[in-house]
Design an enzyme around this catalytic site. Structure first.
Site, PDB file in Angstrom:
ATOM      1  N   ASP A 102      72.999  23.933  78.492  1.00 39.35           N
ATOM      2  CA  ASP A 102      73.911  24.122  79.625  1.00 39.35           C
ATOM      3  C   ASP A 102      74.410  25.559  79.698  1.00 39.35           C
ATOM      4  O   ASP A 102      74.814  26.130  78.672  1.00 39.35           O
ATOM      5  CB  ASP A 102      75.133  23.227  79.398  1.00 39.35           C
ATOM      6  N   ASP A 113      77.730  21.355  77.994  1.00 40.28           N
ATOM      7  CA  ASP A 113      79.019  22.017  77.721  1.00 40.28           C
ATOM      8  C   ASP A 113      80.109  20.977  77.470  1.00 40.28           C
ATOM      9  O   ASP A 113      81.241  21.328  77.116  1.00 40.28           O
ATOM     10  CB  ASP A 113      79.402  23.004  78.833  1.00 40.28           C
ATOM     11  N   GLU A 170      75.570  24.188  87.178  1.00 39.34           N
ATOM     12  CA  GLU A 170      76.241  23.375  88.187  1.00 39.34           C
ATOM     13  C   GLU A 170      76.272  24.083  89.541  1.00 39.34           C
ATOM     14  O   GLU A 170      76.502  25.299  89.601  1.00 39.34           O
ATOM     15  CB  GLU A 170      77.669  23.051  87.734  1.00 39.34           C
ATOM     16  N   GLU A 208      76.094  13.616  89.459  1.00 47.91           N
ATOM     17  CA  GLU A 208      77.220  13.065  88.690  1.00 47.91           C
ATOM     18  C   GLU A 208      78.319  12.563  89.623  1.00 47.91           C
ATOM     19  O   GLU A 208      78.714  13.271  90.567  1.00 47.91           O
ATOM     20  CB  GLU A 208      77.798  14.139  87.732  1.00 47.91           C
ATOM     21  N   LYS A 266      70.495  24.213  82.311  1.00 51.47           N
ATOM     22  CA  LYS A 266      71.167  23.448  83.372  1.00 51.47           C
ATOM     23  C   LYS A 266      72.353  24.262  83.877  1.00 51.47           C
ATOM     24  O   LYS A 266      73.012  24.943  83.093  1.00 51.47           O
ATOM     25  CB  LYS A 266      71.646  22.095  82.846  1.00 51.47           C
TER      26      LYS A 266
HETATM   27  O1  KIV Z   1      77.651  18.851  79.759  1.00 48.71           O
HETATM   28  C1  KIV Z   1      77.126  17.739  79.826  1.00 48.71           C
HETATM   29  O2  KIV Z   1      77.017  17.023  78.818  1.00 48.71           O
HETATM   30  C2  KIV Z   1      76.615  17.299  81.114  1.00 48.71           C
HETATM   31  C3  KIV Z   1      76.083  15.915  81.224  1.00 48.71           C
HETATM   32  C4  KIV Z   1      77.148  14.916  81.106  1.00 48.71           C
HETATM   33  C5  KIV Z   1      75.285  15.741  82.459  1.00 48.71           C
HETATM   34  O3  KIV Z   1      76.644  18.042  82.036  1.00 48.71           O
END
Ligand code: KIV
Length: 295
Positions: A91, A52, A123, A190, A121
């Protein structure tokens, strides 16, 4: 030894897990478009993330918060067309998994069916454990993301390194264990101290992927535009720019502008020409006019 890119024809989730067992580092990068995905993939990077961060580096927002599932899908489809070997992860943006588990599963299914994603992915640690378990049950592999989680910048008070105090470090250790127990196949760490990342990496069976988390992680990820020196905003301490594409692009554009203004572009070699029959036709047409002009 790290296998050459040619030695493995397709990176899969089980292969990423194996890498940790073998002590082989996992290489990850973001990509948001077809040509970048093709170049990154052909360079032998293991994991491509349509992150994202596209909101910041591609769309010009000042955070990742406005990014939508549609935005990610649009870029994911382009990246899918360019990526063949790398594991492709998409994401889940802010707001796409916060209302209900069903909402998150629906978005993840769209990524898989419409965008060709092989994993998602999201968070969060313990608070996302139930959702990670649900997605894993639906056969959607999940990469978790803990520490400095940019979707929570308002709650965190900005881009601040997390896990510096004993209490917050313990919280992150619990988060890491929770996402592993819930079935995540890897976890992004991170913006946390190197010592904490090393401890988490040692305790977990799943690979840790670091960004601003030191060298002991099982793998590393960077934002593509940071790596090639093309991000226009702040550059965090953990970024290593391997090129200065911003300078290369600006110099090319300035040279083009100067050549157009001076009449040096295009040259004859960069122009198309009439075949002789057409040239002769128009030359004939011009003759009477030329004579009239003389007479
Ligand atoms: O959104 C993204 O690019 C990320 C990475 C930096 C891990 O979450």
């Amino acid at each position: 030894m790290d296998p050459t890119p040619e030695a493995v024809s397709k990176i899969t989730v089980p292969l990423i897990l194996e890498r940790k067992l073998r002590g082989e580092k996992i290489t990850c990068l973001t990509a948001y478009d077809f040509p970048t995905a093709r170049l990154v993939d052909e360079s032998g990077i293991d994991v491509i993330l349509v992150g994202d961060t596209l909101g910041e580096v591609i769309l010009g927002y000042d955070s990742t918060l406005p990014v939508t599932v549609e935005d990610v899908l649009h870029h994911l489809r382009a990246v899918r067309r360019g990526a063949r070997r790398a594991l492709l992860i998409a994401d889940l943006p802010f707001g796409s998994y916060h209302v209900s588990e069903d909402q998150a599963v629906a978005a993840a299914i769209r990524y898989v069916k419409e965008g060709g994603a092989e994993a998602v992915k999201l968070e969060g640690g313990r608070k996302r454990a139930a959702l990670i378990r649900r997605l894993a049950e639906e056969s959607i592999p999940v990469m978790a993301h803990i520490g400095l989680t940019p979707q929570s910048i308002h709650a965190l008070g900005g881009h601040r390194v997390q896990g510096k105090t004993p209490d917050s470090a313990r919280d992150l250790l619990r988060d890491a264990q929770a996402v592993e127990d819930a079935g995540a196949f890897s976890v992004v760490l991170e913006g946390i101290p190197r010592e904490l990342a090393a401890l988490i990496t040692q305790r977990l069976r799943i690979p840790t992927i670091g960004i601003g988390a030191g060298p002991e992680c099982d793998g590393q990820i960077l934002v593509f535009h940071d790596l090639v020196g093309m991000s226009l905003g702040r550059r965090p301490k953990f970024v290593r720019a391997y090129a200065n594409l911003a300078e290369v692009i600006q110099s090319a554009v300035k040279n083009y502008r100067a050549d157009v203004r001076d009449g040096h572009f295009p040259e004859d070699a960069e122009s198309y020409h009439w075949p002789s029959v057409t040239r002769e036709h128009f030359e004939k047409d011009r003759e009477p006019q030329a004579l009239r002009a003389k007479g």
